[in-house]
Scaffold this active site. Structure first.
Site, short mmCIF file in Angstrom:
data_model
loop_
_atom_site.label_atom_id
_atom_site.label_comp_id
_atom_site.label_asym_id
_atom_site.label_seq_id
_atom_site.Cartn_x
_atom_site.Cartn_y
_atom_site.Cartn_z
N CYS A 37 28.50 17.53 -26.59
CA CYS A 37 28.14 16.56 -26.02
C CYS A 37 25.95 16.54 -25.87
O CYS A 37 25.26 17.13 -26.60
CB CYS A 37 27.97 17.55 -24.27
N CYS A 40 23.51 19.09 -25.64
CA CYS A 40 23.40 19.88 -27.09
C CYS A 40 22.54 18.95 -27.99
O CYS A 40 22.31 19.65 -28.47
CB CYS A 40 24.99 20.15 -27.73
N ASP A 482 12.99 -14.44 -51.14
CA ASP A 482 12.33 -14.36 -53.01
C ASP A 482 13.03 -15.78 -53.67
O ASP A 482 14.23 -16.03 -52.82
CB ASP A 482 12.10 -12.86 -53.27
N ASP A 694 14.38 -8.97 -54.48
CA ASP A 694 15.05 -8.30 -55.96
C ASP A 694 14.36 -7.79 -56.65
O ASP A 694 14.58 -6.24 -57.74
CB ASP A 694 16.10 -8.55 -56.81
N ASP A 698 8.56 -7.93 -54.84
CA ASP A 698 8.83 -8.20 -53.59
C ASP A 698 9.12 -6.56 -53.08
O ASP A 698 8.90 -6.80 -51.39
CB ASP A 698 10.04 -8.46 -53.78
#
Length: 816
Positions: A37, A40, A482, A694, A698
């Site tokens: 639960c 825990c 970009d 990419d 960037d």
């Protein structure tokens, strides 16, 4: 001026290989046993964060895993694992390759078989205990033979057998957790079963105590608890099955090509880079590799989400898990075992599922103290109804036999239970409070939805690095792209050359100077993965210009490359014209007019300089991705602002903006990496902003944005800097990922509403709030049933989450 024979870029290249994916550098994933639960979860997290060298810890109740971020100089994991074991939670690191899907399935089957045996044993005890009640209630011919089961000593033995057999693990775990200072769901159930059995034993052995004697209650209670947990475990397995299915795409066996013998079947785990494999039609690739011979259609949809097959031919890179559709292929292994793209994806998703969403913090804080509050409420309930409740409402004891909600309640007047008294009523209500409370639902509300959502995204080729990334994706107000390699196809081609001969050279040598310029630029860029570098190398290959040896080279992010070729003393620079201008390389007179006219006006211009002289300019053009306009329109329909931040020149960026339907104020050009970061701060005035990129240039913007999204065909550093990785090359995957994030967070909010609402409603009812006015109460068995159903409801609600369908997305997804 020379025009490139390759011409302008007019097609999208669909066979771009996936870059190998990296998992977070210093994160460790642990399998933790024994968590039941939210209490825990809180106990494990607190213990982990107290250990030296642990910077961050996040625990997932659904997958029973813990993700920890360690200092680079931290020691081994043994002290940490020993500390968790002392707390009652056995843990072990999930090492690469240590637990295959088959072995996980075997472990899960053993766990289910153990739970099934406990459940069957408990149900048999429930059936035997029920015989006495049935014989007492039914005046039939079968009743006399069953009189033995009406004896209280038989029911006492059945109750003790239930606690010592199937209930033993709950009692031990609950007691251990309570003694450790973090009572859990097991503690509540153990306290309820133990108190009911103890009170019944005292009432039976010492009748003057006036304690109730209901041995049937703990037996029925245990049966419902174990039944609920078994169903919950099966439902949890369904929620985690997507990752197991993804891992199963990597076959266990492969056909190894031998030199002078037929292909031999070997274990995939024993393959090494350089091995040559035969992949037959209908087989999946066991490794990441390069096609050496053959041609066939290959389905990569399991990794990239791309529905169209790839036409694989020699030189094409393929990933493990790809399905060969038509003809045999000979593939040379490049990455094997746990280094393959699919294995890294699985590890990344497992790590992401263990990292929490911020919204889970409230549920965890409540669940951490929840069980203590429930114990206090149960004690208060017992004292109130024992000392004052039945005096304030004396009619409740007589009205109980007509109680419609009291499951299996025969009025409390039979030979098995004895008369209903204030203490027996108080004890039953207190037990109902202990059992009906459900910290499990609080602990499962967020991680269940996050795990299902991240698994659905992974099957679609989108990887979220954690629940925090999913939550941020659902809150975005703006998305900034970009340009090169992101909004464009990333396969630009050289369209024109303009060489600047020296004063003492004749016009007849201009063509030779242009070819020399291309050869120099392609040689320096031969180690780069930037799309513009690929265009230069492709141009040199088409013109038959061999690459020259490079003595040294260095990448200047967002600007270009500088270095020196073997045998040449003068340094070589290839990059943006403003950068070359800063280095003292100026355009000759009249060049500005040439570069302002077609085909240079809308192209990306790359300058080549050597020593103190600008050799010339290379025009490179790239086309927008086929779905770029649809993606931009779909994001706008979702209420998001869309923009472009590019290092390219103004004319090229504005031309792309006009094609995508963007305004000039939504785009920026000629930006260095640090300037992209500054531009993002201005976009933040609209709210949380995502950056989609990419390349190396960037990476700072991806890290600085509220949410970084890397395209999977890009560089490794871009993927490492992003919180979301799109494995394919379709921008519509970004749109679907954001839609899925919003749907996932909607499920999280629904689950949290149910978890909190359930406890706020049923706890007062269990405490007897409806007893005076309506004579309605919850018996402990019914409370156990409701508790189990509350956890199952949360998990099932998350399981109905589905990928965004085409018809459910904005209209702009269907074209412009």
């Amino acid at each position: 001026m020379l025009t490139s024979p390759s011409g302008p870029a007019t097609e999208t290249v669909a066979d771009a290989p996936l870059a190998p994916l990296a998992t977070p550098g210093c994160g460790v994933l642990l399998d933790v046993e024994g968590m039941k639960c939210g209490s825990c979860v809180r106990a494990v997290e607190q213990r982990l964060r107290q250990q030296p060298g642990v910077r961050q810890a996040s625990v997932n109740l659904l997958t029973r895993t813990a993700w920890i971020d360690l200092d680079p100089g931290a020691g081994g994991l043994e002290p940490l694992l020993s500390s968790l074991k002392a707390l009652g939670f056995a843990a072990q690191p999930r090492e690469e390759g240590s637990l295959s899907p088959t072995r996980r399935e075997q472990r899960l089957q053993r766990s289910w078989w153990q739970q099934w045996r406990q459940l069957v044993t408990a149900l048999v005890l429930v059936a035997l205990s029920s015989l006495g009640h049935w014989a007492e209630a039914e005046a039939s011919a079968w009743a006399p033979p069953l009189q033995l089961f009406q004896a209280r000593w038989v029911h006492a033995l059945l109750a003790l057998a239930a606690l010592a057999g199937p209930g033993r693990a709950i009692l031990i775990t609950g007691l251990r957790n309570a003694l450790a200072g973090h009572p859990s769901m097991d503690s509540l159930v153990a306290l309820g079963m133990g108190s009911a059995t103890a009170a019944s034993l005292v009432g039976w052995l010492w009748p003057r105590s006036q304690l109730p004697c209901f041995f049937f209650e703990p037996v029925m209670l245990l049966g419902f608890v174990l039944a609920g947990r078994f169903l919950e475990e099966r439902t949890r397995w369904r929620s985690c099955r997507a990752i197991e299915e993804l891992a199963a795409l990597q076959p266990d066996e492969a056909l190894l090509v031998m030199e002078d013998a037929p292909p031999r079947k070997v274990r995939s785990g024993g393959l090494r880079p350089g091995d040559r494999l035969l992949v037959l039609p209908g087989d999946r690739l066991p490794v990441d590799g390069v096609v050496q011979a053959g041609a066939s259609a290959v389905d990569r949809s399991a990794l990239t989400g791309e529905p169209l097959p790839l036409e694989a031919e020699p030189g094409c890179e393929l990933e493990a898990g790809s399905l060969n559709l038509e003809a045999p292929l000979v593939v040379e292994a490049r990455r094997c075992g746990q280094q393959t793209a699919i294995a890294r994806i699985v590890r990344l998703v497992e790590t992401a599922q263990a990292r929490k969403a911020p919204i889970q913090g409230l549920a965890d804080r409540v669940a951490g103290r929840f069980t203590q509050g429930v114990i206090v409420l149960a004690l208060a309930t017992f004292l109130f109804w024992w000392r004052w409740g039945t005096r304030l409402w004396p009619g409740v004891l007589q009205a109980l036999p007509a109680d419609a909600m009291a499951l299996m309640d025969h009025g409390g007047h039979g030979a098995l239970t004895g008369p209903m008294t204030p203490v027996s009523l108080a004890l039953q209500l207190a037990i109902a409070v202990l059992v009906v409370a459900c910290p499990c639902a609080l602990g499962l509300a967020t991680p269940t939805a996050i795990s299902v959502g991240s698994a659905i995204a992974a099957r679609s080729g989108v990887l979220f690095r954690g629940g925090d990334a999913i939550e941020m994706a659902s809150r975005l107000k703006a998305v900034v792209f970009d340009k090169t390699g992101t909004l464009t196809v990333g396969r630009p081609l050289v369209t024109a050359l303009e060489a600047f001969p020296s004063v003492d050279q004749t016009d007849g040598r201009a063509d030779v100077e242009a070819l020399w310029m291309v050869q120099l630029a392609a040689s320096l860029e031969q180690q780069s993965r930037h799309p513009l570098a690929h265009a230069l190398q492709q141009e040199a290959q088409q013109r038959g210009l061999p690459p020259l040896a490079v003595a040294e080279s260095r990448t200047i992010p967002g600007q270009g490359m500088e270095g020196r070729l073997v045998g040449q003393a003068d340094p070589l620079l290839v990059g943006r014209l403003p950068w070359l201008r800063e280095r003292g390389l100026l355009l000759p007179p009249g060049a500005e007019a040439t570069l302002s006219s077609p085909p240079f006006a809308r192209a990306t211009l790359i300058g080549v300089g050597q020593g103190q002289r600008l050799l010339g300019v290379i025009a490179i053009e790239d086309q927008p991705r086929s779905d770029a306009r649809r993606a931009v329109g779909a994001l706008r329909d979702q209420g998001l602002a869309v923009g472009v931040l590019s290092g390219d020149r103004e004319a090229s960026v504005r031309h792309l903006a006009s094609l995508l339907g963007l305004r000039d104020e939504d785009v920026a050009w000629s930006l260095r990496p640090e300037q992209k970061v500054e531009a993002l701060s201005r976009w933040r005035s609209r709210g949380p902003v995502a950056m989609v990129g990419d390349g190396i240039n960037d990476a700072p913007a991806l890290a600085a944005a509220d949410l970084g999204i890397a395209v999977g065909t890009g560089t490794q550093i871009a993927q490492d800097s992003a919180a979301v990785v799109v494995m394919g090359d379709q921008l519509m995957d970004v749109v679907r990922a954001l839609a899925l994030a919003r749907d996932t967070m909607a499920k999280v909010r629904q689950n949290l509403f149910w978890a909190f609402g359930y406890n706020l409603i049923v706890l007062p009812i269990a405490a007897g709030a409806l007893l005076p006015a309506f004579s309605l109460r919850l018996t402990p068995p019914l409370a156990a049933l409701l508790m189990a159903l509350s956890s199952i409801t949360v998990v099932v609600n998350a399981l109905v989450l589905r990928p965004p369908e085409e018809q459910s997305l904005p209209a702009s997804l269907h074209g412009h």
